[in-house]
Enzyme design. Structure first.
Site, short mmCIF file in Angstrom:
data_model
loop_
_atom_site.label_atom_id
_atom_site.label_comp_id
_atom_site.label_asym_id
_atom_site.label_seq_id
_atom_site.Cartn_x
_atom_site.Cartn_y
_atom_site.Cartn_z
N HIS A 1 0.83 -1.20 0.00
CA HIS A 1 0.00 0.00 0.00
C HIS A 1 0.87 1.26 0.00
CE1 HIS A 1 -3.52 -2.49 0.94
NE2 HIS A 1 -4.27 -1.42 0.76
N ARG B 1 -1.04 2.98 7.31
CA ARG B 1 -0.77 1.54 7.39
C ARG B 1 -0.23 1.15 8.76
NH1 ARG B 1 -4.00 -0.52 4.84
NH2 ARG B 1 -2.86 -2.46 4.48
N HIS C 1 1.18 -2.71 9.02
CA HIS C 1 2.63 -2.68 8.77
C HIS C 1 3.38 -2.05 9.93
CE1 HIS C 1 2.62 -4.04 4.60
NE2 HIS C 1 1.53 -3.31 4.43
N ASP D 1 8.55 -1.09 7.61
CA ASP D 1 7.97 -1.53 6.33
C ASP D 1 7.61 -0.31 5.48
OD1 ASP D 1 8.00 -4.15 7.30
OD2 ASP D 1 5.91 -4.08 7.95
#
Length: 284
Positions: free
Chosen positions: A160, A193, A199, A203
């Site tokens: 994403h 995220r 995440h 990340d």
């Protein structure tokens, strides 16, 4: 016999559907022509490292943000993946224009083709490291309700965030005058995220680098450059930015003035100011 014919028909229809999907999703480069993230980027932080300690702190910070209903609603909306119009809508205010297939066809084509090119870059490296996601490690629920879709899939780097930062890079190239707003939105998109627990912070940080690598690769495609010019022209036209430019270009004589400050044309004689420099022009 009938069963065999039916199975053959289904197989043919499936093949035709796959071919149709390939035709409607062109790319600027095939995956094997792009830089390999697994060979470029370092491994994610190990679970006993200081970097991972920061990931845990940021995970806790993300959970605290869920108390803000407006921010968590944005994070949930940012989780959209399949519907590109909904995804692009998250940049509408920052970009100054809503991106749709019918309303902005040149921008739409650039964005969809670019993402189809760079999105797959994440797959090999995610499979190689197969990092456990935060919500899995802490057996937590997600406000975006993505658990079933994401469970068992590697979290490093964030797909994403790679896509979101890539969108921001592309939109900033189309409309550089709105780069500040675009990158603020892109940064918050990536942070979403962490907030939903999909995440780790590391990340997300790695994904911004990955997106930049993909974005640089796109610049090597002549097709991409040509489509970018069309997208830039479409943006200027739809936001009314071409009017002032054309008006100035149609009045070159305005750069020549008489000493009293009044505009003069190319046939003016005597002392004039031309392009900011005083000149003596002979009669014609």
């Amino acid at each position: 016999m009938k069963k065999n014919l039916m199975m053959a028909a289904v197989a043919m229809m499936t093949a035709m559907n796959v071919m149709g999907q390939e035709e409607t999703t062109p790319v600027y480069f095939e995956l094997d022509e792009l830089p390999k993230l697994v060979e470029i980027m370092p491994a994610p932080p190990s679970f006993d490292s200081p970097e991972f300690a920061n990931d845990v702190v940021r995970y806790g910070w993300g959970k605290m943000q869920r108390q803000d209903e407006e921010r968590v609603a944005t994070a949930v909306a940012d989780a959209e993946w399949d519907d590109l119009e909904k995804l692009f809508l998250q940049w509408k205010d920052a970009f100054g224009l809503e991106i749709t297939e019918t309303g902005t066809p040149e921008i739409w084509k650039l964005m969809v083709t670019s993402l189809a090119t760079t999105d797959p870059m994440r797959k090999e490296i995610k499979a190689f490291y197969h990092r456990q996601r935060p919500f899995e490690r802490f057996n937590d629920s997600m406000p975006s309700h993505e658990e079933d879709d994401l469970r068992g899939e590697g979290s490093y780097p964030s797909g994403h965030s790679l896509r979101g930062w890539g969108i921001s890079l592309l939109l900033a190239q189309i409309a550089p005058q709105r780069a500040n707003e675009i990158f603020v939105r892109g940064w918050d998109y990536c942070t979403s995220r962490v907030i939903v627990g999909a995440h780790w912070q590391s990340d997300v940080d790695a994904s911004r680098t990955a997106a930049s690598i993909g974005f640089c690769a796109l610049q090597g495609s002549e097709e991409f450059i040509a489509q970018m010019r069309k997208a830039q022209a479409e943006y200027k036209e739809l936001t009314g930015q071409t009017t002032g430019v054309s008006a100035v270009s149609k009045q070159p004589s305005a750069r020549i003035y008489r000493i009293d400050g009044t505009p003069a044309d190319e046939n003016a004689s005597g002392v004039v100011i031309e392009k900011g420099v005083k000149r003596m022009r002979n009669e014609k």
